[in-house]
Design an enzyme around this catalytic site. Structure first.
Site, PDB file in Angstrom:
ATOM      1  CE  LYS A 187      -3.592  -2.473  -0.317  1.00 39.53           C
ATOM      2  NZ  LYS A 187      -4.410  -3.159   0.659  1.00 39.53           N
TER       3      LYS A 187
HETATM    4  C1  LIG Z   1      -5.530  -4.180   1.041  1.00 42.63           C
HETATM    5  C2  LIG Z   1      -6.998  -3.972   1.005  1.00 42.63           C
HETATM    6  C3  LIG Z   1      -7.828  -4.255   2.093  1.00 42.63           C
HETATM    7  C4  LIG Z   1      -7.358  -4.967   3.306  1.00 42.63           C
HETATM    8  O1  LIG Z   1      -6.265  -4.381   3.905  1.00 42.63           O
HETATM    9  P1  LIG Z   1      -5.468  -5.181   5.027  1.00 42.63           P
HETATM   10  O2  LIG Z   1      -4.703  -4.103   5.730  1.00 42.63           O
HETATM   11  O3  LIG Z   1      -4.581  -6.152   4.304  1.00 42.63           O
HETATM   12  O4  LIG Z   1      -6.446  -5.853   5.906  1.00 42.63           O
HETATM   13  C5  LIG Z   1      -9.172  -3.928   2.017  1.00 42.63           C
HETATM   14  N1  LIG Z   1      -9.678  -3.376   0.905  1.00 42.63           N
HETATM   15  C6  LIG Z   1      -8.937  -3.111  -0.173  1.00 42.63           C
HETATM   16  C7  LIG Z   1      -9.565  -2.473  -1.371  1.00 42.63           C
HETATM   17  C8  LIG Z   1      -7.569  -3.416  -0.166  1.00 42.63           C
HETATM   18  O5  LIG Z   1      -6.822  -3.192  -1.253  1.00 42.63           O
END
Ligand SMILES: *Cc1c(COP(=O)(O)O)cnc(C)c1O
Length: 390
Positions: A187
């Site tokens: 991210k």
């Molecule tokens: C990465 C992601 C999540 C979940 O994030 P985590 O921190 O891994 O739980 C939820 N929604 C979207 C659209 C994502 O890309």
């Protein structure tokens, strides 16, 4: 051809972050404590959110937002099929039913023109996902939410640093409104694993603070620190979703670098846009007609399978042969077997999402990519597209 493999994403961890983690490890306090609290304060200051609560993932943040809003059996929650399954799974674990609304093919976000038709007496919340970091049309979402008294939970896992009509995603001060960010390693910033829930609703903030630590009225930091008292009460059976100080140590350093990271992401995306503009076989990600700032979490063209004569999966395999990594964000949620079996969803239900799901690919995009890395991707993608069927 490149000598080394270029992954589609890679975190940029500084020596300062490593030192801050070592400092936590040596301090004797490694779980939630002063660094997690400082990270929350700095995150709230950055986004302008009245409350920011650090959690161990965005999945946790979505789950707690839904629980804090009181969603459960008999309720319906509207979201998009073009998302990571966390969005739908967390709705399911409250007992509520996810209702999918097809996407807009330009933005790949939920098609707000179709929202009204999906509303029923049982609808309680809308969960827009800012796909790739392109903000959804929030005025349209909020107008419907206000009219029907629905809660809004923004899945902003891709959208840290993105702006909608000048406003940072996460800055909303509306009641019954929360925004959730992810710090998974791919991210825009990372803490290893982690997430943040931002809200202007004091009740959501208080409930989230309780629910992330078993419903206990005081966190461990407050119980065991010098000035703490050992007593606590349980008001609700919560979960264990708190963020470690070790993670927050990384997050604080990452947050300071966020604007630089996103600037570099936008630079790389602009080079791709220019280099692929005339390329048959690749349909480039498009913007939105309203004013926005894209956070460029991922760069996701569609592979024009008809023009190329081979599939998206073949395209990905060819790039892999040239040492270029790619990823798939996402297979449309309704095509996974569990949801099909459970809700009767099948191919044909959400044609726009299916069209995208069959063609979308994520090319390498991360701040530490060098200009040469970007050139390697451009040359390889152009060669693969121009080679035609082989
Ligand atoms: C990465 C992601 C999540 C979940 O994030 P985590 O921190 O891994 O739980 C939820 N929604 C979207 C659209 C994502 O890309």
């Amino acid at each position: 051809m490149r000598e080394s493999f270029l992954p589609f994403a890679r975190p940029a961890i500084s020596e300062e972050a490593i030192a801050a983690v070592a400092d936590s490890l040596r301090s004797g306090w490694i779980t939630t404590g002063p660094k997690a609290q400082a990270f929350e304060e700095e995150f709230a200051a950055y986004t302008g959110a009245p409350f920011a609560l650090a959690l161990n993932s965005a999945t946790a943040g979505l789950h707690l937002a839904f629980l804090a809003l009181g969603l459960g059996h008999g309720d319906e929650v509207i979201t998009t099929p073009m998302t990571f399954v966390a969005t739908v799974n967390t709705i399911l674990w409250t007992g509520a039913r996810p209702i999918l609304v097809d996407i807009d093919r330009e933005t790949l976000n939920i098609d707000t023109a179709r929202l009204k038709a999906a509303l029923t007496e049982r609808t309680r919340a809308i969960v827009p996902v800012h796909f790739a970091g392109l903000p959804c049309d929030m005025d349209a979402v909020e107008a419907i939410a206000a009219e029907r008294e629905l809660a809004v939970v923004e899945d902003a896992a891709h959208a840290l640093g993105a702006r909608y009509k000048g406003r940072l995603i996460g800055s909303s001060k509306e009641k019954r409104h929360a925004t959730v960010f992810s710090f998974h390693p791919t991210k825009n910033i990372t803490t290893g694993e982690g997430g943040m829930l931002c809200t202007g609703d004091e009740e959501i903030a208080e409930k989230t603070a309780l629910l992330r630590q078993h419903g206990m009225s005081k966190g461990a930091w407050k119980r065991y620190a010098v000035q703490g008292t050992p007593h606590y009460d349980v008001h609700f059976p919560g979960l264990k979703y708190n963020m470690l100080d070790i993670e927050a140590a990384i997050g604080r350093d990452q947050l300071r670098r966020l604007e630089g990271f996103n600037g570099r992401r936008r630079e790389i995306a602009a080079r791709y846009d220019a280099a692929f503009a005339d390329l048959p076989g690749l349909i480039l990600p498009r913007g939105a007609s309203y004013d926005h700032l894209h956070s460029r979490h991922i760069y996701t063209p569609l592979v024009d399978t008809d023009a190329l004569g081979f599939s998206r999966d073949a395209f990905m395999a060819r790039l892999r042969e040239f040492n270029i990594g790619t990823a798939l964000h996402y297979q449309a949620v309704h095509l996974f077997s569990y949801y099909g079996k459970t809700f009767g969803w099948r191919r044909g239900d959400f044609p726009e999402a299916e069209h995208v799901s069959d063609r979308i690919v994520s090319l390498p995009l991360f701040p530490a990519m060098t200009d040469d890395d970007v050139s390697d991707v451009i040359e390889t993608v152009r060669a693969v597209c121009l080679s035609g069927g082989r």
